[in-house]
Design a protein around this motif. Structure first.
Motif, PDB file in Angstrom:
ATOM      1  N   TRP A 104      41.449  31.961  37.841  1.00  0.00           N
ATOM      2  CA  TRP A 104      42.053  32.961  38.331  1.00  0.00           C
ATOM      3  C   TRP A 104      41.503  34.451  38.959  1.00  0.00           C
ATOM      4  N   VAL A 105      41.085  34.894  37.643  1.00  0.00           N
ATOM      5  CA  VAL A 105      40.364  36.098  37.884  1.00  0.00           C
ATOM      6  C   VAL A 105      38.806  36.025  38.236  1.00  0.00           C
ATOM      7  N   GLU A 106      38.214  34.929  37.930  1.00  0.00           N
ATOM      8  CA  GLU A 106      36.886  34.863  38.617  1.00  0.00           C
ATOM      9  C   GLU A 106      36.911  34.645  39.859  1.00  0.00           C
ATOM     10  N   ARG A 107      37.717  33.764  40.461  1.00  0.00           N
ATOM     11  CA  ARG A 107      37.936  33.336  41.948  1.00  0.00           C
ATOM     12  C   ARG A 107      38.434  34.846  42.482  1.00  0.00           C
ATOM     13  N   LEU A 108      39.370  35.359  42.087  1.00  0.00           N
ATOM     14  CA  LEU A 108      39.560  36.640  42.755  1.00  0.00           C
ATOM     15  C   LEU A 108      38.442  37.851  42.821  1.00  0.00           C
ATOM     16  N   LEU A 109      37.782  38.007  41.787  1.00  0.00           N
ATOM     17  CA  LEU A 109      36.624  38.741  41.869  1.00  0.00           C
ATOM     18  C   LEU A 109      35.501  38.368  42.480  1.00  0.00           C
ATOM     19  N   SER A 110      35.250  36.991  42.803  1.00  0.00           N
ATOM     20  CA  SER A 110      34.054  36.312  43.367  1.00  0.00           C
ATOM     21  C   SER A 110      33.619  37.026  44.775  1.00  0.00           C
ATOM     22  N   PRO A 111      34.728  37.418  45.733  1.00  0.00           N
ATOM     23  CA  PRO A 111      34.347  38.238  46.917  1.00  0.00           C
ATOM     24  C   PRO A 111      33.297  39.496  46.684  1.00  0.00           C
ATOM     25  N   PHE A 112      33.605  39.959  45.774  1.00  0.00           N
ATOM     26  CA  PHE A 112      32.947  41.403  45.344  1.00  0.00           C
ATOM     27  C   PHE A 112      31.378  41.325  45.124  1.00  0.00           C
ATOM     28  N   ALA A 113      30.965  40.159  45.266  1.00  0.00           N
ATOM     29  CA  ALA A 113      29.170  39.861  45.282  1.00  0.00           C
ATOM     30  C   ALA A 113      28.933  40.809  46.524  1.00  0.00           C
ATOM     31  N   GLU A 114      29.586  40.664  47.502  1.00  0.00           N
ATOM     32  CA  GLU A 114      29.220  41.307  48.501  1.00  0.00           C
ATOM     33  C   GLU A 114      29.814  42.824  48.457  1.00  0.00           C
ATOM     34  N   ALA A 115      28.678  43.685  48.747  1.00  0.00           N
ATOM     35  CA  ALA A 115      29.186  45.051  48.525  1.00  0.00           C
ATOM     36  C   ALA A 115      30.091  45.601  49.637  1.00  0.00           C
ATOM     37  N   ARG A 116      30.241  45.088  50.808  1.00  0.00           N
ATOM     38  CA  ARG A 116      31.350  45.559  51.822  1.00  0.00           C
ATOM     39  C   ARG A 116      32.812  45.163  51.411  1.00  0.00           C
ATOM     40  N   ILE A 117      33.002  44.220  50.462  1.00  0.00           N
ATOM     41  CA  ILE A 117      34.169  43.699  50.100  1.00  0.00           C
ATOM     42  C   ILE A 117      34.858  45.007  49.495  1.00  0.00           C
ATOM     43  N   ALA A 118      36.225  45.522  49.935  1.00  0.00           N
ATOM     44  CA  ALA A 118      37.042  46.576  49.177  1.00  0.00           C
ATOM     45  C   ALA A 118      37.999  45.974  48.279  1.00  0.00           C
ATOM     46  N   LEU A 119      38.488  45.006  48.610  1.00  0.00           N
ATOM     47  CA  LEU A 119      39.763  44.475  48.289  1.00  0.00           C
ATOM     48  C   LEU A 119      39.882  43.002  48.336  1.00  0.00           C
ATOM     49  N   ALA A 120      40.341  42.331  47.564  1.00  0.00           N
ATOM     50  CA  ALA A 120      40.590  40.761  47.795  1.00  0.00           C
ATOM     51  C   ALA A 120      41.784  40.524  47.181  1.00  0.00           C
ATOM     52  N   TYR A 121      42.688  39.648  47.928  1.00  0.00           N
ATOM     53  CA  TYR A 121      43.943  39.483  47.288  1.00  0.00           C
ATOM     54  C   TYR A 121      44.123  37.641  47.510  1.00  0.00           C
ATOM     55  N   GLY A 122      45.007  37.195  46.484  1.00  0.00           N
ATOM     56  CA  GLY A 122      45.074  35.637  46.481  1.00  0.00           C
ATOM     57  C   GLY A 122      46.239  35.171  46.902  1.00  0.00           C
ATOM     58  N   LYS A 123      46.259  33.929  46.742  1.00  0.00           N
ATOM     59  CA  LYS A 123      47.580  32.902  47.391  1.00  0.00           C
ATOM     60  C   LYS A 123      48.821  33.403  46.317  1.00  0.00           C
ATOM     61  N   GLN A 124      49.850  33.201  47.009  1.00  0.00           N
ATOM     62  CA  GLN A 124      51.094  33.126  45.931  1.00  0.00           C
ATOM     63  C   GLN A 124      51.996  31.662  46.544  1.00  0.00           C
ATOM     64  N   ARG A 125      52.508  31.375  45.546  1.00  0.00           N
ATOM     65  CA  ARG A 125      53.578  30.145  46.084  1.00  0.00           C
ATOM     66  C   ARG A 125      55.008  30.419  45.277  1.00  0.00           C
ATOM     67  N   GLY A 126      55.950  29.704  45.610  1.00  0.00           N
ATOM     68  CA  GLY A 126      57.034  29.931  44.709  1.00  0.00           C
ATOM     69  C   GLY A 126      57.258  28.544  43.723  1.00  0.00           C
TER      70      GLY A 126
END
Length: 335
Positions: A104-126
């Motif tokens: 989970w943490v690895e996936r959520l942080l993976s977009p930050f490899a690109e310097a232009r990414i300020a925020l990443a958010y993930g999927k939610q389910r019930g």
């Protein structure tokens, strides 16, 4: 910045807001302990819990920050937690979510490899305790396809991550009644940064609310919305159309799933409280972009046939003694 650095060197601080979350906090903290990301610190921002939240948290490697309940706002509690944090990245999680997968943490942080990414958010389910319509809201807001450059500032701090360096330039707004996450994302996009959605970074959100809880949440968020986007209206006509449309589509889905008899009353009251609360919060002019309005309110017609994302990573196996709430358990303030 490289993905290798993200996965092996950069400290990630997980900031959790909590108030009387003894029913849920152990499952989240256990899920964090099973993460594959090697460099984590956990900070719990507690706003006056009177149950066993703090006792449970003390069994894990967790730093606690206290905020008096009468001083609480969503933005203020986050700012306090982030000031305590040391990480290059700040992962924000609700105390009543828990990760589905160990990456989970690895996936959520993976977009930050690109310097232009300020925020990443993930999927939610019930889960099995979620209201039927709440589950449809999760499907509407959090699709099965990721996007590394979404065109609008929608996000949700129940499962999100930001760059600490950008937070230092622009802390969360402490005056808003909610949607501090969207306000921050709006600022980031206005300054040339991108927002990423990561479907693989999935959490279960245990969100068992009474009708009054649902009404209060959507009213509060609408009040914040009109402050952020002050030129468009949410009229009584909007309320009528959205209630009828969303309730009818939920009923259709419940019929297909053979759950109509079990859920029809709940569908009606949930959708009524959702949009009546929104209408009451929007009694003054507010601006909502068409894309953001589509994301936030209108049902996506393709969710009926959308197939759940399949992953090769085995999910986390939780101890079932870490109890989830029953349908009759009281629900505390959403934080």
């Amino acid at each position: 910045m490289t993905s290798k650095k993200n996965k092996t060197d950069a400290l990630c601080s997980i900031v959790i807001r909590a108030y009387n979350e003894a029913k849920h906090i152990a499952r989240l903290l256990d899920g964090i302990r099973q993460q594959t990301y090697p460099n984590l610190e956990v900070i719990l921002v507690d706003s006056g819990s009177t149950d066993d939240t703090l006792a449970i948290a003390s069994q894990y490697e967790t730093q606690v920050v206290h905020i008096p309940s009468d001083e609480f706002t969503f933005g203020r509690s986050l700012n306090l937690g982030i000031r305590k944090a040391q990480g290059e990245f700040i992962l924000i999680a609700s105390a009543h979510v828990y990760p589905v997968y160990p990456d989970w943490v690895e996936r959520l942080l993976s977009p930050f490899a690109e310097a232009r990414i300020a925020l990443a958010y993930g999927k939610q389910r019930g889960n099995e305790h979620s209201h039927f319509s709440e589950a449809q809201v999760f499907l509407q807001w959090y699709p099965e396809q990721s996007s590394l450059n979404q065109p609008h500032p929608f996000c949700n701090n129940a499962n999100a991550a930001i760059r600490r360096q950008l937070w230092e330039q622009h802390p969360y707004d402490e005056t808003l009644t909610g949607l501090e996450d969207i306000a921050w994302a709006k600022w980031a996009q206005e300054h040339g940064y991108a927002i990423a959605y990561v479907a693989e970074a999935e959490v279960i959100h245990v969100h068992q609310e009474t009708p009054q809880n649902v009404y209060n949440r959507y009213r509060r968020e609408a009040m914040a919305y009109k402050s952020l986007f002050p030129e468009e209206r949410f009229t009584f006509w909007n309320f009528c159309i959205l209630f009828i449309t969303n309730a009818w589509l939920d009923i259709q889905k419940s019929l297909v799933q053979k759950k109509f008899a079990q859920h029809w009353k709940e569908i009606l009251w949930f959708r009524w409280m959702q949009f009546w609360g929104t209408y009451q919060g929007y009694r003054h002019p507010s601006l909502v972009t068409s894309q953001l309005r589509q994301t936030f309110y209108y049902p996506r017609r393709n969710t009926v046939d959308e197939h759940p994302l399949r992953r090769e990573v085995p999910p986390i196996l939780y101890n079932e003694s870490q109890l989830l709430p029953s349908a009759h358990d009281p629900v505390e303030l959403e934080e």
